[in-house]
Design a protein around this motif. Structure first.
Motif, PDB file in Angstrom:
ATOM      1  N   VAL A   1       0.827  -1.204   0.000  1.00  0.00           N
ATOM      2  CA  VAL A   1       0.000   0.000   0.000  1.00  0.00           C
ATOM      3  C   VAL A   1       0.863   1.257   0.000  1.00  0.00           C
ATOM      4  CG1 VAL A   1      -1.869  -1.189   1.190  1.00  0.00           C
ATOM      5  CG2 VAL A   1      -0.155   0.062   2.534  1.00  0.00           C
ATOM      6  N   SER A   2       0.215   2.395  -0.251  1.00  0.00           N
ATOM      7  CA  SER A   2       0.929   3.672  -0.221  1.00  0.00           C
ATOM      8  C   SER A   2       0.579   4.500   1.015  1.00  0.00           C
ATOM      9  CB  SER A   2       0.645   4.477  -1.494  1.00  0.00           C
ATOM     10  OG  SER A   2      -0.726   4.490  -1.811  1.00  0.00           O
ATOM     11  N   SER A   3      -0.508   4.163   1.698  1.00  0.00           N
ATOM     12  CA  SER A   3      -0.826   4.856   2.942  1.00  0.00           C
ATOM     13  C   SER A   3      -1.495   3.894   3.919  1.00  0.00           C
ATOM     14  CB  SER A   3      -1.718   6.078   2.695  1.00  0.00           C
ATOM     15  OG  SER A   3      -2.973   5.715   2.186  1.00  0.00           O
TER      16      SER A   3
ATOM     17  N   VAL B   1       3.706   2.454  13.159  1.00  0.00           N
ATOM     18  CA  VAL B   1       4.369   3.665  12.659  1.00  0.00           C
ATOM     19  C   VAL B   1       5.774   3.331  12.186  1.00  0.00           C
ATOM     20  CG1 VAL B   1       5.384   5.878  13.354  1.00  0.00           C
ATOM     21  CG2 VAL B   1       3.009   5.341  13.940  1.00  0.00           C
ATOM     22  N   ARG B   2       6.509   2.589  12.988  1.00  0.00           N
ATOM     23  CA  ARG B   2       7.881   2.218  12.603  1.00  0.00           C
ATOM     24  C   ARG B   2       7.888   1.404  11.314  1.00  0.00           C
ATOM     25  NH1 ARG B   2      10.292   0.627  18.608  1.00  0.00           N
ATOM     26  NH2 ARG B   2      10.951   2.764  19.177  1.00  0.00           N
ATOM     27  N   ASP B   3       6.983   0.433  11.218  1.00  0.00           N
ATOM     28  CA  ASP B   3       6.935  -0.409  10.014  1.00  0.00           C
ATOM     29  C   ASP B   3       6.527   0.399   8.789  1.00  0.00           C
ATOM     30  OD1 ASP B   3       7.693  -2.585  11.498  1.00  0.00           O
ATOM     31  OD2 ASP B   3       5.683  -3.463  11.632  1.00  0.00           O
ATOM     32  N   ALA B   4       5.587   1.312   8.961  1.00  0.00           N
ATOM     33  CA  ALA B   4       5.135   2.131   7.831  1.00  0.00           C
ATOM     34  C   ALA B   4       6.258   3.035   7.342  1.00  0.00           C
ATOM     35  CB  ALA B   4       3.919   2.962   8.237  1.00  0.00           C
ATOM     36  N   LEU B   5       6.929   3.698   8.251  1.00  0.00           N
ATOM     37  CA  LEU B   5       8.010   4.599   7.857  1.00  0.00           C
ATOM     38  C   LEU B   5       9.147   3.817   7.195  1.00  0.00           C
ATOM     39  CD1 LEU B   5       8.132   7.001  10.950  1.00  0.00           C
ATOM     40  CD2 LEU B   5       7.076   7.419   8.720  1.00  0.00           C
ATOM     41  N   ARG B   6       9.395   2.632   7.685  1.00  0.00           N
ATOM     42  CA  ARG B   6      10.451   1.796   7.113  1.00  0.00           C
ATOM     43  C   ARG B   6      10.131   1.418   5.666  1.00  0.00           C
ATOM     44  NH1 ARG B   6      10.091  -2.236  10.505  1.00  0.00           N
ATOM     45  NH2 ARG B   6      11.253  -1.105  12.086  1.00  0.00           N
ATOM     46  N   ASN B   7       8.844   1.289   5.357  1.00  0.00           N
ATOM     47  CA  ASN B   7       8.411   0.909   4.011  1.00  0.00           C
ATOM     48  C   ASN B   7       8.064   2.097   3.127  1.00  0.00           C
ATOM     49  OD1 ASN B   7       7.978  -2.243   3.657  1.00  0.00           O
ATOM     50  ND2 ASN B   7       7.451  -1.762   5.778  1.00  0.00           N
ATOM     51  N   GLY B   8       8.274   3.310   3.625  1.00  0.00           N
ATOM     52  CA  GLY B   8       7.950   4.490   2.845  1.00  0.00           C
ATOM     53  C   GLY B   8       6.465   4.710   2.661  1.00  0.00           C
ATOM     54  N   VAL B   9       5.659   4.234   3.607  1.00  0.00           N
ATOM     55  CA  VAL B   9       4.202   4.356   3.548  1.00  0.00           C
ATOM     56  C   VAL B   9       3.758   5.543   4.394  1.00  0.00           C
ATOM     57  CG1 VAL B   9       2.024   3.226   4.161  1.00  0.00           C
ATOM     58  CG2 VAL B   9       3.878   1.901   3.134  1.00  0.00           C
ATOM     59  N   GLU B  10       2.871   6.384   3.841  1.00  0.00           N
ATOM     60  CA  GLU B  10       2.382   7.541   4.588  1.00  0.00           C
ATOM     61  C   GLU B  10       1.485   7.080   5.732  1.00  0.00           C
ATOM     62  OE1 GLU B  10       3.439  10.437   4.315  1.00  0.00           O
ATOM     63  OE2 GLU B  10       4.180  10.735   2.279  1.00  0.00           O
ATOM     64  N   VAL B  11       1.596   7.765   6.870  1.00  0.00           N
ATOM     65  CA  VAL B  11       0.888   7.366   8.087  1.00  0.00           C
ATOM     66  C   VAL B  11      -0.302   8.281   8.342  1.00  0.00           C
ATOM     67  CG1 VAL B  11       1.049   7.089  10.586  1.00  0.00           C
ATOM     68  CG2 VAL B  11       2.973   6.420   9.119  1.00  0.00           C
ATOM     69  N   GLY B  12      -1.448   7.681   8.603  1.00  0.00           N
ATOM     70  CA  GLY B  12      -2.646   8.437   8.947  1.00  0.00           C
ATOM     71  C   GLY B  12      -3.271   7.931  10.226  1.00  0.00           C
ATOM     72  N   ALA B  13      -4.007   8.806  10.912  1.00  0.00           N
ATOM     73  CA  ALA B  13      -4.736   8.427  12.124  1.00  0.00           C
ATOM     74  C   ALA B  13      -6.096   7.848  11.740  1.00  0.00           C
ATOM     75  CB  ALA B  13      -4.918   9.638  13.029  1.00  0.00           C
ATOM     76  N   HIS B  14      -6.532   6.863  12.510  1.00  0.00           N
ATOM     77  CA  HIS B  14      -7.796   6.165  12.240  1.00  0.00           C
ATOM     78  C   HIS B  14      -8.668   6.234  13.501  1.00  0.00           C
ATOM     79  CE1 HIS B  14     -10.230   3.690   9.748  1.00  0.00           C
ATOM     80  NE2 HIS B  14      -9.984   2.538  10.326  1.00  0.00           N
ATOM     81  N   PRO B  15      -9.175   7.437  13.820  1.00  0.00           N
ATOM     82  CA  PRO B  15      -9.943   7.616  15.059  1.00  0.00           C
ATOM     83  C   PRO B  15     -11.325   6.995  14.977  1.00  0.00           C
ATOM     84  CG  PRO B  15      -9.984   9.632  13.786  1.00  0.00           C
ATOM     85  CD  PRO B  15      -9.046   8.701  13.070  1.00  0.00           C
TER      86      PRO B  15
ATOM     87  N   LEU C   1       1.164   3.838  -7.694  1.00  0.00           N
ATOM     88  CA  LEU C   1       0.615   3.903  -6.342  1.00  0.00           C
ATOM     89  C   LEU C   1       1.323   5.018  -5.590  1.00  0.00           C
ATOM     90  CD1 LEU C   1       0.347   0.118  -5.426  1.00  0.00           C
ATOM     91  CD2 LEU C   1      -1.383   1.631  -6.409  1.00  0.00           C
ATOM     92  N   SER C   2       0.552   6.004  -5.170  1.00  0.00           N
ATOM     93  CA  SER C   2       1.146   7.173  -4.507  1.00  0.00           C
ATOM     94  C   SER C   2       0.127   7.801  -3.576  1.00  0.00           C
ATOM     95  CB  SER C   2       1.617   8.197  -5.541  1.00  0.00           C
ATOM     96  OG  SER C   2       2.019   9.405  -4.904  1.00  0.00           O
ATOM     97  N   ALA C   3       0.577   8.223  -2.401  1.00  0.00           N
ATOM     98  CA  ALA C   3      -0.297   8.910  -1.446  1.00  0.00           C
ATOM     99  C   ALA C   3      -0.283  10.418  -1.637  1.00  0.00           C
ATOM    100  CB  ALA C   3       0.129   8.562  -0.019  1.00  0.00           C
TER     101      ALA C   3
END
Length: 245
Positions: free
Chosen positions: A23-25, A44-58, A242-244
């Motif tokens: 995924v991209s985000s 968060v660590r895994d996403a940043l390591r994979n270059g995936v943008e991080v979003g909050a899911h409240p 695929l891009s965020a």
């Protein structure tokens, strides 16, 4: 052509690490319906390591029912709870050297905000208060998208690979037949129709226009990872980036 491919993570499923390679985000649960401080940090660590943008899911405060219970809460309370969840994840992302990218409500909070302008406004207001540069993700054509636009937020209109649609563009409730597409071939065809032709066939047979800026992959289905790989490959084969952004 480019498309954002997103997945809801940190919800106790075993596919998170594998999905982050496709995924991209990522939309990370913030503790109200699933997850906790440790799962947030890990995701968060895994996403940043994979270059995936991080979003909050409240979510609504509803761990017992995975955030799928309808609630009628004061808008000020929804504002405070959303602010709290976004802020917690933003702090973790910042501590890891990243920056929070977007916010996508979860479950019933998402569905109710798609139709309730006051609820949508409370969510958009919380997003704006944390960071006006955040992207607000909502159901394509929904009140949540309109609320984000009123606040001057960037918005991203979302479609669902594996969910059934009503003739008015809303998702079929999970309590009704046709809510989930269990056949991967049908789900793949629906997704490509939305992305390339801007329309989706409703459960009653009518075509509904949609603007597909991001596609949601659910990571908790029986064949979720297999389908994610198929969809990822289908986009690449058709020259879709695929891009965020």
């Amino acid at each position: 052509m480019k498309i954002d491919l997103n997945a809801d993570l940190g919800e106790g499923c075993r596919n998170d690490a594998a999905l982050l390679q496709l995924v991209s985000s990522a939309n990370i649960a913030c503790g109200f319906h699933a997850g906790d401080a440790q799962t947030m940090l890990t995701c968060v660590r895994d996403a940043l390591r994979n270059g995936v943008e991080v979003g909050a899911h409240p979510s609504f405060p509803d761990r017992e029912n995975f955030g799928r219970t309808a609630m009628q809460l004061p808008t000020e309370k929804v504002y405070a709870q959303t602010l709290y969840q976004i802020g917690a994840l933003a702090a973790i992302v910042g501590a890891e050297g990243g920056k929070l990218h977007h916010v996508k409500p979860h479950g019933m909070l998402y569905n109710q905000a798609a139709e309730d302008a006051m609820l949508a406004d409370a969510i958009a207001g919380a997003v704006y208060a944390v960071d006006p540069e955040l992207i607000l993700v909502g159901l394509a054509g929904s009140e949540l998208i309109r609320a984000g636009e009123r606040y001057g937020l960037r918005t991203r209109q979302e479609v669902f690979a594996d969910r059934g649609y009503r003739a008015d563009g809303r998702l079929v409730p999970r309590s009704e037949p046709g809510a989930l597409l269990e056949n991967d071939d049908i789900a793949l065809a629906q997704t490509l129709e939305m992305v390339f032709n801007g329309r989706v066939k409703s459960v009653t047979g009518e075509f509904v226009n949609v603007e597909a800026q991001t596609v949601c992959l659910h990571g908790d289905g029986e064949h979720a990872l297999l389908f994610a790989r198929r969809l990822h490959a289908a986009f690449l084969q058709r020259g879709v980036m695929l891009s965020a952004e």
